[in-house]
Design a protein around this motif. Structure first.
Motif, mmCIF file in Angstrom:
data_model
loop_
_atom_site.group_PDB
_atom_site.id
_atom_site.type_symbol
_atom_site.label_atom_id
_atom_site.label_comp_id
_atom_site.label_asym_id
_atom_site.label_seq_id
_atom_site.Cartn_x
_atom_site.Cartn_y
_atom_site.Cartn_z
ATOM 1 N N TYR A 76 0.825 -1.228 0.000
ATOM 2 C CA TYR A 76 0.000 0.000 0.000
ATOM 3 C C TYR A 76 0.858 1.276 0.000
ATOM 4 N N ASN A 77 2.179 1.067 -0.041
ATOM 5 C CA ASN A 77 3.087 2.219 0.026
ATOM 6 C C ASN A 77 2.877 3.026 1.310
ATOM 7 N N LYS A 78 2.725 2.296 2.395
ATOM 8 C CA LYS A 78 2.496 2.903 3.700
ATOM 9 C C LYS A 78 3.528 2.338 4.675
ATOM 10 N N SER A 79 3.604 2.913 5.871
ATOM 11 C CA SER A 79 4.519 2.356 6.876
ATOM 12 C C SER A 79 3.795 1.251 7.651
ATOM 13 N N VAL A 80 4.583 0.447 8.359
ATOM 14 C CA VAL A 80 3.976 -0.612 9.194
ATOM 15 C C VAL A 80 3.048 0.012 10.231
ATOM 16 N N ALA A 81 3.488 1.116 10.834
ATOM 17 C CA ALA A 81 2.640 1.757 11.849
ATOM 18 C C ALA A 81 1.293 2.145 11.237
ATOM 19 N N GLN A 82 1.320 2.702 10.040
ATOM 20 C CA GLN A 82 0.068 3.125 9.399
ATOM 21 C C GLN A 82 -0.834 1.927 9.109
ATOM 22 N N VAL A 83 -0.219 0.817 8.695
ATOM 23 C CA VAL A 83 -1.017 -0.389 8.416
ATOM 24 C C VAL A 83 -1.685 -0.901 9.692
ATOM 25 N N VAL A 84 -0.937 -0.928 10.784
ATOM 26 C CA VAL A 84 -1.490 -1.438 12.046
ATOM 27 C C VAL A 84 -2.639 -0.542 12.528
ATOM 28 N N LEU A 85 -2.446 0.766 12.432
ATOM 29 C CA LEU A 85 -3.489 1.693 12.901
ATOM 30 C C LEU A 85 -4.722 1.591 12.001
ATOM 31 N N ARG A 86 -4.473 1.433 10.711
ATOM 32 C CA ARG A 86 -5.593 1.282 9.767
ATOM 33 C C ARG A 86 -6.369 -0.014 10.048
ATOM 34 N N TRP A 87 -5.662 -1.077 10.370
ATOM 35 C CA TRP A 87 -6.304 -2.363 10.721
ATOM 36 C C TRP A 87 -7.262 -2.144 11.902
ATOM 37 N N ASP A 88 -6.795 -1.412 12.892
ATOM 38 C CA ASP A 88 -7.670 -1.140 14.041
ATOM 39 C C ASP A 88 -8.881 -0.311 13.638
ATOM 40 N N ILE A 89 -8.646 0.704 12.830
ATOM 41 C CA ILE A 89 -9.772 1.558 12.418
ATOM 42 C C ILE A 89 -10.813 0.719 11.682
ATOM 43 N N GLN A 90 -10.354 -0.154 10.791
ATOM 44 C CA GLN A 90 -11.305 -0.963 10.013
ATOM 45 C C GLN A 90 -12.012 -2.008 10.859
ATOM 46 N N ARG A 91 -11.417 -2.384 12.019
ATOM 47 C CA ARG A 91 -12.132 -3.351 12.863
ATOM 48 C C ARG A 91 -12.819 -2.643 14.038
ATOM 49 N N ASP A 92 -12.987 -1.323 13.891
ATOM 50 C CA ASP A 92 -13.780 -0.527 14.827
ATOM 51 C C ASP A 92 -13.168 -0.474 16.227
ATOM 52 N N VAL A 93 -11.851 -0.492 16.283
ATOM 53 C CA VAL A 93 -11.155 -0.328 17.565
ATOM 54 C C VAL A 93 -10.643 1.121 17.642
ATOM 55 N N LEU A 94 -10.943 1.785 18.743
ATOM 56 C CA LEU A 94 -10.473 3.164 18.941
ATOM 57 C C LEU A 94 -9.007 3.114 19.367
ATOM 58 N N LEU A 95 -8.319 4.234 19.229
ATOM 59 C CA LEU A 95 -6.860 4.185 19.378
ATOM 60 C C LEU A 95 -6.291 5.293 20.257
ATOM 61 N N ALA A 96 -5.295 4.904 21.070
ATOM 62 C CA ALA A 96 -4.443 5.876 21.752
ATOM 63 C C ALA A 96 -3.017 5.484 21.395
ATOM 64 N N VAL A 97 -2.401 6.246 20.500
ATOM 65 C CA VAL A 97 -1.047 5.910 20.038
ATOM 66 C C VAL A 97 -0.097 7.018 20.460
ATOM 67 N N LYS A 98 1.036 6.590 20.997
ATOM 68 C CA LYS A 98 1.966 7.576 21.556
ATOM 69 C C LYS A 98 3.124 7.867 20.602
ATOM 70 N N SER A 99 3.443 9.133 20.446
ATOM 71 C CA SER A 99 4.728 9.526 19.875
ATOM 72 C C SER A 99 5.071 10.916 20.393
ATOM 73 N N VAL A 100 6.348 11.123 20.626
ATOM 74 C CA VAL A 100 6.789 12.471 21.020
ATOM 75 C C VAL A 100 7.245 13.263 19.793
ATOM 76 N N HIS A 101 7.309 12.609 18.628
ATOM 77 C CA HIS A 101 7.846 13.262 17.431
ATOM 78 C C HIS A 101 6.721 13.766 16.530
ATOM 79 N N PRO A 102 6.686 15.080 16.241
ATOM 80 C CA PRO A 102 5.614 15.611 15.394
ATOM 81 C C PRO A 102 5.488 14.887 14.057
ATOM 82 N N GLU A 103 6.631 14.497 13.440
ATOM 83 C CA GLU A 103 6.517 13.848 12.127
ATOM 84 C C GLU A 103 5.863 12.462 12.256
ATOM 85 N N ARG A 104 6.096 11.785 13.373
ATOM 86 C CA ARG A 104 5.420 10.498 13.585
ATOM 87 C C ARG A 104 3.945 10.709 13.943
#
Ligand SMILES: NC(=O)c1ccc[n+]([C@@H]2O[C@H](COP(=O)([O-])OP(=O)(O)OC[C@H]3O[C@@H](n4cnc5c(N)ncnc54)[C@H](OP(=O)(O)O)[C@@H]3O)[C@@H](O)[C@H]2O)c1
Length: 221
Positions: free
Chosen positions: A155-183
């Motif tokens: 999909y030309n995406k990062s692993v993190a994006q794929v994992v978060l998208r998987w959760d969104i598509q299975r109707d799981v809400l998310l709290a994902v941590k990063s201290v880096h604005p680009e992430r």
């Protein structure tokens, strides 16, 4: 299913919250204000501090019951908008249902491809309780997984994006941590693609019931 970072999910009492939030757990106090400000600049509108007022873990003892009933009173008095729980397994939710008169709106639990929580998700869906994943990236430990990398490349995406998208598509809400604005930005850039069912299935098959955090049945909260 949410379609943008700003999209709200309606909870069982009509309260609406963003489906994708920023976690700030264990960020040093002196850095937290800047991280939160950056998160807001990047468009995040749900900040998870893991010190959410009244958010209790499933101990099953009377002190928890008393806390929950006190929260119910605050809710009925209009002092809080919703009651959520955290680290509840199915049996904790069953015990809660014996005395609660207010169903929790969500259960925040560890969840990622190695701990997909499908049984809990099904149980919660039947009772109109949302599941919100903490450590959705397995605290970074899932990011080098070869299966996920293959899917990400497709999909030309990062692993993190794929994992978060998987959760969104299975109707799981998310709290994902990063201290880096680009992430923060790339973790929120998950609304311009959709995983095919075959890829959802591949990720679902990765479950090993493996935790990076404590098992709620073994940990003395
Ligand atoms: N209720 C509970 O008991 C409980 C327990 C634990 C956590 N939580 C909540 O859940 C939130 C998230 O969980 P978590 O912080 O344990 O783990 P997580 O969100 O799965 O992973 C965070 C880790 O992944 C890194 N990361 C994030 N995005 C990345 C990307 N795009 N590429 C590479 N690395 C990336 C972060 O590093 P950088 O920060 O350096 O980017 C950090 O090391 C917490 O902040 C907290 O709010 C709740």
């Amino acid at each position: 299913m949410i379609n943008s970072l700003n999209d709200r999910v309606t909870l069982n009492n009509g309260t609406k919250i963003p489906g994708l939030g920023l976690g700030v757990f264990q960020i040093p106090n002196q850095d937290t204000a800047e991280v939160v400000a950056n998160g807001i600049k990047e468009g995040y509108r749900l900040i998870d501090t893991a010190q959410v007022y009244g958010n209790e873990e499933g101990t099953g003892d009377n002190s928890f019951k008393d806390s929950y009933l006190a929260l119910e009173q605050l809710y009925k008095d209009g002092k809080i908008k919703a009651i959520g729980v955290s680290n509840f397994q199915i049996h904790h939710l069953e015990e809660l249902a014996e005395y609660a008169t207010v169903t929790p709106v969500l259960d925040q639990v560890e969840s990622h491809p190695k701990l997909s929580q499908n049984e809990l998700r099904d149980y919660a869906a039947k009772h109109d309780i949302k599941i919100q994943a903490w450590s959705p990236l397995m605290q970074g430990k899932i990011l080098k997984n070869a299966t996920l990398q293959t899917i990400a490349d497709k999909y030309n995406k990062s692993v993190a994006q794929v994992v978060l998208r998987w959760d969104i598509q299975r109707d799981v809400l998310l709290a994902v941590k990063s201290v880096h604005p680009e992430r923060m930005q790339s973790n929120a850039d998950v609304f311009d693609f959709a995983l095919e069912q075959s890829d959802m299935d591949k990720i679902n098959e990765m479950n090993e019931d493996l935790r990076v955090g404590p098992n709620p049945d073994e940990f003395d909260f």
